[in-house]
Structures are given as C-alpha cells and as structure tokens.
Design a protein around this motif. Structure first.
Motif, PDB file in Angstrom:
ATOM      1  N   GLY A  77      42.624  41.571  39.834  1.00 54.23           N
ATOM      2  CA  GLY A  77      41.311  41.050  40.174  1.00 54.23           C
ATOM      3  C   GLY A  77      40.872  39.901  39.287  1.00 54.23           C
ATOM      4  O   GLY A  77      41.299  39.759  38.135  1.00 54.23           O
ATOM      5  N   ALA A  78      40.020  39.096  39.861  1.00 54.80           N
ATOM      6  CA  ALA A  78      39.535  37.903  39.180  1.00 54.80           C
ATOM      7  C   ALA A  78      38.641  38.237  37.990  1.00 54.80           C
ATOM      8  O   ALA A  78      38.590  37.471  37.021  1.00 54.80           O
ATOM      9  CB  ALA A  78      38.794  37.008  40.167  1.00 54.80           C
ATOM     10  N   ILE A  79      37.961  39.376  38.043  1.00 51.90           N
ATOM     11  CA  ILE A  79      37.083  39.745  36.927  1.00 51.90           C
ATOM     12  C   ILE A  79      37.920  39.976  35.673  1.00 51.90           C
ATOM     13  O   ILE A  79      37.628  39.423  34.609  1.00 51.90           O
ATOM     14  CB  ILE A  79      36.226  40.976  37.275  1.00 51.90           C
ATOM     15  CG1 ILE A  79      35.302  40.662  38.453  1.00 51.90           C
ATOM     16  CG2 ILE A  79      35.405  41.423  36.058  1.00 51.90           C
ATOM     17  CD1 ILE A  79      34.594  41.871  39.037  1.00 51.90           C
ATOM     18  N   ASP A  80      38.977  40.780  35.794  1.00 45.84           N
ATOM     19  CA  ASP A  80      39.862  41.021  34.652  1.00 45.84           C
ATOM     20  C   ASP A  80      40.488  39.721  34.157  1.00 45.84           C
ATOM     21  O   ASP A  80      40.620  39.502  32.952  1.00 45.84           O
ATOM     22  CB  ASP A  80      40.988  41.985  35.026  1.00 45.84           C
ATOM     23  CG  ASP A  80      40.548  43.420  35.129  1.00 45.84           C
ATOM     24  OD1 ASP A  80      39.430  43.735  34.687  1.00 45.84           O
ATOM     25  OD2 ASP A  80      41.329  44.233  35.650  1.00 45.84           O
ATOM     26  N   LEU A  81      40.878  38.868  35.078  1.00 45.01           N
ATOM     27  CA  LEU A  81      41.494  37.599  34.712  1.00 45.01           C
ATOM     28  C   LEU A  81      40.522  36.723  33.932  1.00 45.01           C
ATOM     29  O   LEU A  81      40.874  36.148  32.901  1.00 45.01           O
ATOM     30  CB  LEU A  81      41.998  36.873  35.963  1.00 45.01           C
ATOM     31  CG  LEU A  81      42.696  35.536  35.743  1.00 45.01           C
ATOM     32  CD1 LEU A  81      43.902  35.675  34.829  1.00 45.01           C
ATOM     33  CD2 LEU A  81      43.099  34.933  37.083  1.00 45.01           C
ATOM     34  N   ALA A  82      39.293  36.623  34.398  1.00 43.35           N
ATOM     35  CA  ALA A  82      38.278  35.823  33.695  1.00 43.35           C
ATOM     36  C   ALA A  82      38.017  36.387  32.304  1.00 43.35           C
ATOM     37  O   ALA A  82      37.874  35.633  31.330  1.00 43.35           O
ATOM     38  CB  ALA A  82      36.984  35.774  34.511  1.00 43.35           C
ATOM     39  N   MET A  83      37.964  37.707  32.195  1.00 46.02           N
ATOM     40  CA  MET A  83      37.769  38.330  30.886  1.00 46.02           C
ATOM     41  C   MET A  83      38.913  37.966  29.951  1.00 46.02           C
ATOM     42  O   MET A  83      38.682  37.657  28.776  1.00 46.02           O
ATOM     43  CB  MET A  83      37.662  39.854  31.047  1.00 46.02           C
ATOM     44  CG  MET A  83      36.390  40.306  31.740  1.00 46.02           C
ATOM     45  SD  MET A  83      36.382  42.062  32.184  1.00 46.02           S
ATOM     46  CE  MET A  83      36.495  42.843  30.593  1.00 46.02           C
ATOM     47  N   HIS A  84      40.128  37.979  30.472  1.00 49.83           N
ATOM     48  CA  HIS A  84      41.303  37.722  29.642  1.00 49.83           C
ATOM     49  C   HIS A  84      41.412  36.261  29.211  1.00 49.83           C
ATOM     50  O   HIS A  84      41.533  35.977  28.015  1.00 49.83           O
ATOM     51  CB  HIS A  84      42.572  38.133  30.401  1.00 49.83           C
ATOM     52  CG  HIS A  84      43.828  37.854  29.653  1.00 49.83           C
ATOM     53  ND1 HIS A  84      44.189  38.554  28.527  1.00 49.83           N
ATOM     54  CD2 HIS A  84      44.808  36.937  29.860  1.00 49.83           C
ATOM     55  CE1 HIS A  84      45.342  38.086  28.070  1.00 49.83           C
ATOM     56  NE2 HIS A  84      45.734  37.103  28.869  1.00 49.83           N
ATOM     57  N   LEU A  88      35.601  36.646  28.012  1.00 56.08           N
ATOM     58  CA  LEU A  88      34.264  37.054  28.420  1.00 56.08           C
ATOM     59  C   LEU A  88      34.139  38.565  28.492  1.00 56.08           C
ATOM     60  O   LEU A  88      35.124  39.272  28.669  1.00 56.08           O
ATOM     61  CB  LEU A  88      33.942  36.475  29.806  1.00 56.08           C
ATOM     62  CG  LEU A  88      33.933  34.953  29.923  1.00 56.08           C
ATOM     63  CD1 LEU A  88      33.799  34.538  31.383  1.00 56.08           C
ATOM     64  CD2 LEU A  88      32.807  34.363  29.088  1.00 56.08           C
ATOM     65  N   SER A  89      32.915  39.041  28.397  1.00 58.34           N
ATOM     66  CA  SER A  89      32.625  40.449  28.663  1.00 58.34           C
ATOM     67  C   SER A  89      32.669  40.648  30.177  1.00 58.34           C
ATOM     68  O   SER A  89      32.727  39.677  30.949  1.00 58.34           O
ATOM     69  CB  SER A  89      31.227  40.806  28.147  1.00 58.34           C
ATOM     70  OG  SER A  89      30.243  40.102  28.909  1.00 58.34           O
ATOM     71  N   PHE A  90      32.618  41.899  30.609  1.00 59.10           N
ATOM     72  CA  PHE A  90      32.583  42.184  32.042  1.00 59.10           C
ATOM     73  C   PHE A  90      31.400  41.469  32.689  1.00 59.10           C
ATOM     74  O   PHE A  90      31.555  40.785  33.710  1.00 59.10           O
ATOM     75  CB  PHE A  90      32.492  43.699  32.281  1.00 59.10           C
ATOM     76  CG  PHE A  90      32.361  44.063  33.732  1.00 59.10           C
ATOM     77  CD1 PHE A  90      33.482  44.113  34.548  1.00 59.10           C
ATOM     78  CD2 PHE A  90      31.123  44.344  34.285  1.00 59.10           C
ATOM     79  CE1 PHE A  90      33.370  44.446  35.893  1.00 59.10           C
ATOM     80  CE2 PHE A  90      31.002  44.680  35.628  1.00 59.10           C
ATOM     81  CZ  PHE A  90      32.133  44.721  36.427  1.00 59.10           C
ATOM     82  N   VAL A  91      30.243  41.588  32.102  1.00 56.91           N
ATOM     83  CA  VAL A  91      29.030  40.968  32.651  1.00 56.91           C
ATOM     84  C   VAL A  91      29.188  39.445  32.682  1.00 56.91           C
ATOM     85  O   VAL A  91      28.873  38.799  33.682  1.00 56.91           O
ATOM     86  CB  VAL A  91      27.781  41.380  31.841  1.00 56.91           C
ATOM     87  CG1 VAL A  91      26.557  40.579  32.258  1.00 56.91           C
ATOM     88  CG2 VAL A  91      27.517  42.878  31.992  1.00 56.91           C
ATOM     89  N   GLY A  92      29.707  38.868  31.612  1.00 52.99           N
ATOM     90  CA  GLY A  92      29.912  37.422  31.567  1.00 52.99           C
ATOM     91  C   GLY A  92      30.904  36.952  32.616  1.00 52.99           C
ATOM     92  O   GLY A  92      30.710  35.916  33.254  1.00 52.99           O
ATOM     93  N   ALA A  93      31.978  37.715  32.811  1.00 53.80           N
ATOM     94  CA  ALA A  93      32.988  37.360  33.809  1.00 53.80           C
ATOM     95  C   ALA A  93      32.412  37.421  35.215  1.00 53.80           C
ATOM     96  O   ALA A  93      32.647  36.531  36.034  1.00 53.80           O
ATOM     97  CB  ALA A  93      34.198  38.281  33.684  1.00 53.80           C
ATOM     98  N   VAL A  94      31.656  38.467  35.513  1.00 60.03           N
ATOM     99  CA  VAL A  94      31.052  38.592  36.846  1.00 60.03           C
ATOM    100  C   VAL A  94      30.080  37.447  37.084  1.00 60.03           C
ATOM    101  O   VAL A  94      30.099  36.817  38.146  1.00 60.03           O
ATOM    102  CB  VAL A  94      30.347  39.957  37.017  1.00 60.03           C
ATOM    103  CG1 VAL A  94      29.526  39.995  38.294  1.00 60.03           C
ATOM    104  CG2 VAL A  94      31.381  41.083  37.007  1.00 60.03           C
TER     105      VAL A  94
END
Length: 109
Positions: A77-84, A88-94
């Motif tokens: 998922g893109a959320i995990d990718l953005a965090m990595h 970013l935190s989960f909230v920041g990635a979303v």
C-alpha cells in the motif's frame, strides 16, 4: 477529554489500493524505472531508482506491494510506502497522499 479524529475508512481503502509505482511517481523527487531489470518471479514487477528528501532507494513494485532492496523491507500500500521513503507518521502519510489525489480521482486508479 480530547476528541479523537480518524480518517474515513473509504479514503484509507482507496489510498491502500494505489499502485506502488504510481505512488512513487507522486511522492518522490525522482522515480526512474530500471530498463535493465528482468523480473524473476512476477513479470509485472519493476525496479525503480528513487530519490526523496530522505535519500535514495531501490524499490521493487508489484501492484500495491513494494520492497526496498537496500533496507530489505517492504510492505503493501501507498501509505506504508510514503511512511518508509518520506519518514512520515501514519497520519502524515495519509494526509500527504490524500492531498496528492485530485478531487475527481483521475490521477490514481
């Protein structure tokens, strides 16, 4: 007592279904597909050379799945990718992904 806010489950589901290759294109400063890469297991996978404000990455994508060959970690998922790749935190990635999606959704399938 503080109010707890959460993201809409539909929004989260949509963000999690963004193909990793498309997410890379929106999150990275540079995301270049490696034309010399020959997939061994899944013919739909691609290797990307990626640069962000946090550094350089070598990411293999297959649909929504991704794997960082240098860090030897991956996710879905893109959320995990953005965090990595952006740290970013989960909230920041979303928030980052949500802000990248046009209102009509034409940029992301």
């Amino acid at each position: 007592m503080a109010l707890r806010r959460s993201f809409d489950t539909v929004v989260l589901a949509e963000l999690r279904q963004i193909p990793a290759s498309k997410a890379l294109g929106r999150l990275a400063i540079v995301a270049k597909a490696d034309p010399s890469y020959t997939p061994l297991k899944n013919t739909g996978s691609r290797r990307w050379h990626v640069r962000t404000t946090r550094g350089e990455f070598e990411i293999i994508t297959t649909g929504v799945q991704w794997y960082d060959t240098r860090a030897r970690t991956g996710g879905g998922g893109a959320i995990d990718l953005a965090m990595h790749i952006l740290g970013l935190s989960f909230v920041g990635a979303v928030r980052r992904l949500r802000d990248e999606v046009p209102p009509d959704g034409t940029d992301y399938p």
